[in-house]
Design an enzyme around this catalytic site. Structure first.
Site, PDB file in Angstrom:
ATOM      1  N   GLY A   1      -5.105   0.989   9.732  1.00 44.79           N
ATOM      2  CA  GLY A   1      -3.627   0.618  10.902  1.00 44.79           C
ATOM      3  C   GLY A   1      -4.116  -1.262  10.867  1.00 44.79           C
ATOM      4  O   GLY A   1      -3.148  -1.783  11.168  1.00 44.79           O
TER       5      GLY A   1
ATOM      6  N   GLY B   1       4.564  -7.517   3.965  1.00 42.31           N
ATOM      7  CA  GLY B   1       4.930  -7.777   3.515  1.00 42.31           C
ATOM      8  C   GLY B   1       6.162  -7.839   2.479  1.00 42.31           C
ATOM      9  O   GLY B   1       6.729  -9.072   1.979  1.00 42.31           O
ATOM     10  N   THR B   2       6.724  -6.696   2.413  1.00 39.73           N
ATOM     11  CA  THR B   2       7.736  -6.215   1.201  1.00 39.73           C
ATOM     12  C   THR B   2       8.685  -6.907   2.108  1.00 39.73           C
ATOM     13  O   THR B   2       9.535  -7.310   1.256  1.00 39.73           O
ATOM     14  CB  THR B   2       7.707  -4.782   1.489  1.00 39.73           C
ATOM     15  OG1 THR B   2       6.094  -4.709   0.071  1.00 39.73           O
ATOM     16  CG2 THR B   2       8.937  -4.016   0.579  1.00 39.73           C
TER      17      THR B   2
ATOM     18  N   ARG C   1       0.307  -4.900  -4.748  1.00 35.98           N
ATOM     19  CA  ARG C   1       1.325  -6.257  -3.467  1.00 35.98           C
ATOM     20  C   ARG C   1       1.115  -7.744  -3.646  1.00 35.98           C
ATOM     21  O   ARG C   1       0.868  -8.363  -3.076  1.00 35.98           O
ATOM     22  CB  ARG C   1      -0.916  -6.080  -2.488  1.00 35.98           C
ATOM     23  CG  ARG C   1      -0.975  -4.888  -2.052  1.00 35.98           C
ATOM     24  CD  ARG C   1      -2.134  -5.349  -0.911  1.00 35.98           C
ATOM     25  NE  ARG C   1      -2.397  -3.925  -0.571  1.00 35.98           N
ATOM     26  CZ  ARG C   1      -2.024  -3.281   0.373  1.00 35.98           C
ATOM     27  NH1 ARG C   1      -0.603  -4.122   0.876  1.00 35.98           N
ATOM     28  NH2 ARG C   1      -1.999  -2.163   1.316  1.00 35.98           N
TER      29      ARG C   1
ATOM     30  N   GLY D   1       0.958  -1.252  -0.332  1.00 41.20           N
ATOM     31  CA  GLY D   1      -0.138  -0.232   0.163  1.00 41.20           C
ATOM     32  C   GLY D   1       0.869   1.157   0.341  1.00 41.20           C
ATOM     33  O   GLY D   1       2.009   1.296   0.620  1.00 41.20           O
TER      34      GLY D   1
ATOM     35  N   ASP E   1       0.515   2.147   9.123  1.00 39.84           N
ATOM     36  CA  ASP E   1       0.614   0.947  10.238  1.00 39.84           C
ATOM     37  C   ASP E   1       1.206   1.370  10.881  1.00 39.84           C
ATOM     38  O   ASP E   1       0.421   1.177  12.276  1.00 39.84           O
ATOM     39  CB  ASP E   1       0.070  -0.071   9.460  1.00 39.84           C
ATOM     40  CG  ASP E   1      -0.915   0.403   8.456  1.00 39.84           C
ATOM     41  OD1 ASP E   1      -1.904   0.738   8.165  1.00 39.84           O
ATOM     42  OD2 ASP E   1      -1.023  -0.878   7.516  1.00 39.84           O
TER      43      ASP E   1
HETATM   44  O1  F6P Z   1      -0.681  -1.141   5.046  1.00 40.08           O
HETATM   45  C1  F6P Z   1      -1.936  -0.101   4.428  1.00 40.08           C
HETATM   46  C2  F6P Z   1      -3.360   0.268   4.877  1.00 40.08           C
HETATM   47  O2  F6P Z   1      -3.549   0.966   4.150  1.00 40.08           O
HETATM   48  C3  F6P Z   1      -3.594  -0.467   5.979  1.00 40.08           C
HETATM   49  O3  F6P Z   1      -4.247   0.475   6.778  1.00 40.08           O
HETATM   50  C4  F6P Z   1      -5.200  -1.284   5.176  1.00 40.08           C
HETATM   51  O4  F6P Z   1      -5.878  -2.058   6.699  1.00 40.08           O
HETATM   52  C5  F6P Z   1      -4.926  -1.706   3.572  1.00 40.08           C
HETATM   53  O5  F6P Z   1      -3.743  -1.075   3.561  1.00 40.08           O
HETATM   54  C6  F6P Z   1      -5.353  -1.685   3.161  1.00 40.08           C
HETATM   55  O6  F6P Z   1      -5.070  -2.366   1.418  1.00 40.08           O
HETATM   56  P1  F6P Z   1      -6.021  -1.834  -0.303  1.00 40.08           P
HETATM   57  O7  F6P Z   1      -3.930  -1.102  -0.383  1.00 40.08           O
HETATM   58  O8  F6P Z   1      -5.290  -3.499  -0.374  1.00 40.08           O
HETATM   59  O9  F6P Z   1      -7.058  -1.660   0.506  1.00 40.08           O
END
Ligand code: F6P
Length: 368
Positions: free
Chosen positions: A188, A122-123, A78, A16, A145
């Site tokens: 978060g 993850g990265t 991702r 993200g 987060d």
């Molecule tokens: O890790 C950052 C974050 O914004 C988290 O706070 C949230 O749970 C997630 O990514 C949302 O993910 P995506 O961008 O895949 O919807």
């Protein structure tokens, strides 16, 4: 100045996005190219660019004028090459093609001596796995987060706190005008850092965190006590990972099943419904969402991302691989990726800011 151990490296942003990614790219690239004379290859869309060979050489013009820019000039995804390991679309072979092998081929083809991976949990976990495959990798911690193990802070976090706190400030006035309960759901992931900091910064009356399971009856009781004391509105900050005491005691699968049955789009909807049912007070919900990840980084994050970025360039020059840049006790340092991988940094329930919040009368809905 150390004589650089490498000549050419790839840089990517994965997971993200958050404010400060471009400042970090600039920090790495400027220091690596102008100080150490290295060539910088920008990899597009996180690990996906490494798998599919989507990359281009960056020149000074690419990382000029991006310090304050939100998002990432490299794009992000991702993609988790060790998790969804095989891509059937790429080959006739039944199992599909092995993504880590494709990554190695791309690295060889582009002549990269090392990779700088900017991202979250993850990265950095993937960075560790690549490192185990013999690739020279350096990780950089970014996330709103603030949940990356091994660093006291990640860039992007304080910009998100700023956005969230400013939003809560705005809710205060409308809550006051209408004598309403305003519930605001923040991001978060599984950690409550963002809600804790923004909640304290903006005077949230109730803060619900994943780390401190709440009891809806206690939340209702605390809101009623406030009303009885003449405070006719309240602000309830809910972390997206918040859960009740009952939910915390059940297996994850069961919790997921019950939530699906109840069919609230997100936790904030349920908390708002619980409050309205238990107190009869008029309640409204705001889900702040991706606004928390957008826009320009605050100066603190620009400084942090620049310091992390230049530190990564120095590590490239010194040949310190298999490590993530980190903030430790107010100093920029680094930690082994093996320590970071697969772990999450959550809020300790006795964290000083939790105590601070309790001391100014904030409720965590846990009856304390
Ligand atoms: O890790 C950052 C974050 O914004 C988290 O706070 C949230 O749970 C997630 O990514 C949302 O993910 P995506 O961008 O895949 O919807």
């Amino acid at each position: 100045m150390p004589k650089p151990t490498i000549k050419r490296f790839g840089i990517l942003t994965s997971g993200g996005d958050c404010p400060g990614l471009n400042a970090a790219i600039r920090g790495v690239a400027k220091a690596a190219s102008s100080t150490y004379g290295m060539e910088v290859i920008g990899i597009s869309n996180g690990y996906r660019g490494l798998i599919y060979g989507d990359a281009r050489e960056l020149s000074a013009a690419d990382f000029s004028n991006i310090l304050t820019q939100g998002g990432t000039i490299l794009g992000s995804s991702r993609e988790k090459p060790f998790k969804d390991r095989y891509d059937p679309a790429l080959t006739d072979a039944e199992a599909g093609q092995d993504k880590p092998e494709l990554i190695k081929e791309t690295i060889d083809r582009l002549g990269l001596d090392a990779i700088v991976a900017i991202g979250g949990n993850g990265t950095n976990t993937t960075a560790h796995l690549l490192s185990k495959e013999g690739i020279k990798v350096i990780g950089l911690p970014k996330t709103i987060d603030n949940d990356i193990w091994g660093t006291d802070v990640s860039f992007g976090f304080h910009s998100a706190v700023d956005i969230a706190a400013t939003s809560i400030d705005r809710l205060h006035s409308t809550a006051n005008s209408h004598n309403r309960i305003m519930v605001i759901e923040l991001m978060g992931h599984k950690a409550g850092w963002l809600s804790l900091y923004a909640g304290v910064a903006a005077g949230g009356d109730v803060i619900l965190l994943p780390e401190i399971p709440y009891d809806p009856k206690e939340v209702a009781k605390d809101l009623e006590l406030r009303r009885a004391a003449g405070k006719l509105f309240s602000i309830v900050v809910v972390a997206e990972g918040a859960m009740t005491v009952a939910e915390a005691a059940m297996p994850k699968k069961e919790r997921k099943r019950l939530r699906e049955e109840a069919s609230y789009p997100t936790i904030g909807y349920r908390v708002a419904a619980e409050i309205e049912k238990d107190t009869g007070m008029e309640t409204r919900l705001t889900v702040l969402g991706y606004l928390q990840r957008g826009g320009t980084p605050i100066p603190y994050d620009r400084v942090l991302a620049t310091a992390f970025g230049t530190s990564a360039a120095e590590m490239l020059a010194r040949g310190q691989f298999g490590r993530m840049v980190a903030m430790r006790d107010s100093h920029v340092a680094s930690v082994p990726l093996s320590e970071v991988a697969g772990r999450t940094r959550t809020v300790p329930i006795d964290h000083h800011l939790v105590e601070t919040a309790r001391l100014v009368g904030t409720s965590f809905g846990d009856g304390r």
